[in-house]
Scaffold this motif. Structure first.
Motif, mmCIF file in Angstrom:
data_model
loop_
_atom_site.group_PDB
_atom_site.id
_atom_site.type_symbol
_atom_site.label_atom_id
_atom_site.label_comp_id
_atom_site.label_asym_id
_atom_site.label_seq_id
_atom_site.Cartn_x
_atom_site.Cartn_y
_atom_site.Cartn_z
ATOM 1 N N ILE A 1 0.762 -1.148 -0.083
ATOM 2 C CA ILE A 1 -0.016 0.206 0.077
ATOM 3 C C ILE A 1 0.907 1.369 0.027
ATOM 4 O O ILE A 1 0.422 2.152 -0.763
ATOM 5 N N GLN A 2 2.010 1.233 0.821
ATOM 6 C CA GLN A 2 2.883 2.241 0.859
ATOM 7 C C GLN A 2 3.399 2.539 -0.418
ATOM 8 O O GLN A 2 3.658 3.818 -0.704
ATOM 9 N N ARG A 3 3.932 1.469 -1.316
ATOM 10 C CA ARG A 3 4.573 1.886 -2.423
ATOM 11 C C ARG A 3 3.630 1.964 -3.749
ATOM 12 O O ARG A 3 4.254 1.954 -4.881
ATOM 13 N N GLY A 4 2.266 1.843 -3.466
ATOM 14 C CA GLY A 4 1.496 1.838 -4.358
ATOM 15 C C GLY A 4 1.183 0.690 -5.093
ATOM 16 O O GLY A 4 0.738 0.858 -6.411
ATOM 17 N N THR A 5 1.953 -0.605 -4.798
ATOM 18 C CA THR A 5 1.648 -1.702 -5.815
ATOM 19 C C THR A 5 0.454 -2.450 -5.246
ATOM 20 O O THR A 5 0.109 -3.428 -5.798
ATOM 21 N N VAL A 6 -0.132 -2.282 -4.211
ATOM 22 C CA VAL A 6 -1.505 -2.816 -3.708
ATOM 23 C C VAL A 6 -2.445 -1.847 -3.466
ATOM 24 O O VAL A 6 -2.247 -0.642 -2.947
ATOM 25 N N ALA A 7 -3.747 -2.020 -3.618
ATOM 26 C CA ALA A 7 -4.712 -0.910 -3.601
ATOM 27 C C ALA A 7 -4.850 -0.653 -2.183
ATOM 28 O O ALA A 7 -4.656 -1.321 -1.444
ATOM 29 N N ASP A 8 -5.321 0.605 -1.799
ATOM 30 C CA ASP A 8 -5.669 1.235 -0.592
ATOM 31 C C ASP A 8 -6.973 1.266 -0.165
ATOM 32 O O ASP A 8 -7.559 2.275 -0.780
#
Length: 67
Positions: free
Chosen positions: A52-59
């Motif tokens: 989530i922090q890196r933007g590779t997993v949906a928030d």
């Protein structure tokens, strides 16, 4: 922990994200949790949060804002 019932533990925070707790030490003695490394739940949570922090997993909560 000695009986094997406690298999993993972790701490979390803004800087550490999720960190496995392998050994607890006190003046009354030490004990190891599980095999002393992070378990499946710890690693799964760490992967999800760092993704989530890196933007590779949906928030899903909408907490991340690009500045």
């Amino acid at each position: 922990a000695a009986s094997g019932t406690l298999r993993e533990a972790f701490a979390c925070g803004t800087a550490a994200v999720v960190t496995a707790i392998g050994t607890v030490r006190s003046k009354d003695g030490d004990f190891t949790i599980g095999n002393g490394d992070g378990g499946l739940v710890t690693e799964s949570l760490r992967g999800e949060l760092t993704g989530i922090q890196r933007g590779t997993v949906a928030d899903p909560a909408g907490w991340v804002h690009i500045v």
